[in-house]
Design an enzyme around this catalytic site. Structure first.
Site, PDB file in Angstrom:
ATOM      1  N   LYS A 214       0.936  -1.198   0.144  1.00 37.51           N
ATOM      2  CA  LYS A 214      -0.073   0.120  -0.133  1.00 37.51           C
ATOM      3  C   LYS A 214       0.843   1.281  -0.193  1.00 37.51           C
ATOM      4  CE  LYS A 214      -2.595   0.571   3.522  1.00 37.51           C
ATOM      5  NZ  LYS A 214      -3.879   0.459   4.237  1.00 37.51           N
ATOM      6  N   GLU A 220      10.069  -5.835   3.402  1.00 37.87           N
ATOM      7  CA  GLU A 220      10.414  -7.257   2.864  1.00 37.87           C
ATOM      8  C   GLU A 220      10.017  -7.470   1.337  1.00 37.87           C
ATOM      9  OE1 GLU A 220       9.035  -7.512   7.427  1.00 37.87           O
ATOM     10  OE2 GLU A 220       8.748  -6.052   5.761  1.00 37.87           O
ATOM     11  N   GLY A 271      -4.580  -3.817   6.203  1.00 42.73           N
ATOM     12  CA  GLY A 271      -3.884  -5.132   5.413  1.00 42.73           C
ATOM     13  C   GLY A 271      -4.725  -6.237   5.728  1.00 42.73           C
ATOM     14  N   ARG A 272      -5.009  -6.602   7.091  1.00 45.79           N
ATOM     15  CA  ARG A 272      -5.657  -7.816   7.415  1.00 45.79           C
ATOM     16  C   ARG A 272      -7.150  -7.816   6.883  1.00 45.79           C
ATOM     17  NH1 ARG A 272      -4.122  -4.633  11.065  1.00 45.79           N
ATOM     18  NH2 ARG A 272      -5.766  -3.969  12.933  1.00 45.79           N
ATOM     19  N   GLU A 358      -3.872  -9.503  15.461  1.00 47.24           N
ATOM     20  CA  GLU A 358      -3.377  -7.925  15.055  1.00 47.24           C
ATOM     21  C   GLU A 358      -4.286  -6.986  15.444  1.00 47.24           C
ATOM     22  OE1 GLU A 358      -0.220  -7.593  11.955  1.00 47.24           O
ATOM     23  OE2 GLU A 358      -2.118  -6.464  10.832  1.00 47.24           O
ATOM     24  N   HIS A 389      -4.800 -35.516  15.293  1.00 42.71           N
ATOM     25  CA  HIS A 389      -3.612 -36.403  15.820  1.00 42.71           C
ATOM     26  C   HIS A 389      -2.226 -35.407  16.021  1.00 42.71           C
ATOM     27  CE1 HIS A 389      -5.395 -40.086  14.030  1.00 42.71           C
ATOM     28  NE2 HIS A 389      -6.054 -39.666  13.417  1.00 42.71           N
ATOM     29  N   LYS A 504      10.345  -3.510  13.352  1.00 42.39           N
ATOM     30  CA  LYS A 504      10.624  -3.141  11.974  1.00 42.39           C
ATOM     31  C   LYS A 504      11.553  -1.884  12.212  1.00 42.39           C
ATOM     32  CE  LYS A 504       6.264  -3.902   9.304  1.00 42.39           C
ATOM     33  NZ  LYS A 504       5.466  -3.357   8.549  1.00 42.39           N
TER      34      LYS A 504
END
Length: 528
Positions: A214, A220, A271-272, A358, A389, A504
């Site tokens: 954005k 990253e 973002g999420r 978040e 399991h 960051k």
């Protein structure tokens, strides 16, 4: 009526709710003579052909009545209305919160940045649909005149988790329904092994890469872009003919000649919460076709509409949120397990981890004041029956009670199955989730302590016919709205994420070399 933002522990309804701690035995309710009636009655229709069933939750008519009081005293529907009508709900960043507007208009027109935001979002969706159609019909080709066969998204966090979860959810469905257009891959981790593995597995000249940032400055993502560009150049191709951007109109990526096209989002989409934007729309439209993405948005929009219902017994996201607060703040349960009995939803719990943790992992209220009660739970999960399991031992007999969210479907996506020992694999899968709900709730008495199951492990079940574009859209919106309502109840801002920033900043300090003390000592252990 004016909206009041009050801490949870100041509400009279919450004090009343606290008096009901451990007042309901789910084992007694389900194993009693009215157990079947309870399963039928404690159920709410959702959009997309889904149903939310909470019969195995530790609630009864009295608890539900107080939860209804809590919803009213917290003004949850009024706050939701303020949000979708464009009030500044993200107080930390002084922004509106408009992800619901990406898929439909719940209230009045929202104007910002000099435009009608609904019209802006629709226009971007049309641009993505047109671009995808041109790729599919061969109007946009690679430098050799060949059709693109693969799309690869470069992004991290919300630019990866949601779109990846939805792509995986629909991949087999699209293949079975003849709407599969292109393979999709994802690069997220700045670990070079991630990008190298993906780039080595695809035909670079026939791949379109989507750079998602954005701000256009995500370290990253830009690092991985450079890594990928190196692969593109080594394949004898021009990166600018192989990359598109999903970004904001003000970012350095917006009008760059380095990209075939750019699709825009804005600061009102966290973002999420961005899977309904170009972050999810570009890759899903390329992979499956624009209609699949449109159907996904329709499912989400229909589920958003149910979140406006004032009756908590007809509002699945609101009731799910209220029960979750009861479990977290009254019953004292620290975590929640998300257990989809569908391989298609293999990455959906990972997306919900970010969405929930978040958003609601906060210890100060909307005004920056320390709060004295717990907020968001730890979210984890794995598809069934794999999880059975793995960590179900702790869920059944561990010292902590962990509320459970089962998700299940009566049909698989491919239509392929076999009969073994008089039943299909799909029937065995559904039998397992059914058995687990009752086993967790009712337990089993045994003189051998090692084989004793206390029960009273509460769960809810979201179920439907099949994972498809409409149902996955509805499922996503359900959890987005649940998280929103819980943030309102806890009086926290669910739409900023300062907790991800400090690391960051320190990472940039390390890379800049201006460090000392323990920071330098740890860096010296790893950076050679």
């Amino acid at each position: 009526m004016a909206i009041s933002w009050n801490n949870l522990d100041k509400l009279e309804s919450f004090k009343k709710l606290q008096s009901l701690k451990n007042s309901v035995s789910v084992a007694k309710e389900l194993s009693g003579p009215d157990g079947a009636k309870r399963v039928a009655e404690y159920s709410i229709p959702m959009a997309g052909g889904l149903t939310y069933n909470y019969a195995a939750k530790q609630v009864n008519a009295q608890v539900l009545s107080v939860l209804e009081e809590l919803a009213k005293e917290s003004q949850l529907l009024e706050k939701f209305e303020a949000l979708y009508n464009g009030d500044v709900i993200n107080t930390g960043e002084n922004r509106m919160v408009l992800h619901q507007l990406l898929r439909g208009q719940l209230g009045k027109d929202v104007m910002a940045d000099g435009v009608n935001k609904r019209e802006f979002y629709i226009n971007e969706q049309k641009k993505m649909a047109d671009f995808a159609a041109k790729v599919h019909n061969g109007e946009i080709l690679n430098e050799k005149g060949e059709k693109f066969t693969t799309v690869c998204q470069i992004g991290i966090g919300g630019s990866d988790l949601g779109p990846r979860a939805i792509y995986l959810a629909l991949e087999n469905w699209a293949k079975a329904n003849n709407t599969f257009k292109m393979d999709a891959k994802f690069i997220s981790n700045v670990d070079p092994d991630d990008a190298a593995a993906v780039c080595s597995s695809i035909d670079i000249p026939k791949t379109i890469f989507i750079l998602v940032s954005k701000s256009g400055t995500t370290l990253e993502t830009l690092t991985n872009e450079s890594f990928v560009k190196d692969f593109i150049v080594k394949a004898g191709c021009n990166p600018s003919k192989h990359m598109i951007a999903v970004t904001s109109e003000t970012s350095p990526l917006a009008k760059s000649p380095d990209y075939l096209a750019a699709f825009f989002m804005d600061d009102y989409i966290g973002g999420r919460y961005s899977s309904s934007s170009g972050v999810g729309g570009a890759i899903l439209s390329l992979a499956f076709g624009p209609k699949v993405f449109a159907d996904f948005l329709d499912g989400a929009a229909a589920e958003d509409a149910t979140a406006k219902n004032a009756d908590i017994r007809k509002n699945p996201a609101l009731l799910d949120a209220l029960i979750g607060v009861y479990e977290r703040n009254v019953q004292g349960y620290p975590s929640t397990a998300v257990l989809p009995y569908s391989q298609a939803l293999s990455r959906f719990p990972a997306h919900l981890q970010q969405l929930d943790m978040e958003s609601n992992g906060k210890s100060v209220n909307r005004f920056g004041e320390k709060i004295s009660y717990v907020t968001g739970p730890v979210i984890f999960g794995e598809p069934g029956t794999n999880g059975q399991h793995s960590f179900y031992q702790l869920l059944h007999q561990g010292t902590d009670i962990v509320p459970l969210q089962f998700i299940a479907y009566s049909e698989n996506q491919t239509g392929k199955d076999v009969v073994i020992e008089d039943s299909t694999s799909q029937k065995k899968l559904c039998a397992n989730v059914t058995a687990q709900i009752i086993a967790f709730a009712c337990g089993k008495d045994n003189e051998n302590p090692n084989k004793f199951f206390a029960g009273e492990r509460p769960s809810s079940l979201i179920y439907g016919k099949q994972v498809n574009p409409t149902s996955i859209g509805a499922l996503l919106a359900h959890f987005e709205n649940k998280v929103m309502f819980q943030g309102f109840i806890w009086n926290i801002n669910s739409f900023d994420q300062e907790g991800v920033q400090l690391g960051k900043v320190l990472a940039k300090t390390v890379l800049g070399g201006k460090m000392d003390g323990a920071l330098k000592a740890f860096a010296d252990l790893l950076i050679k």
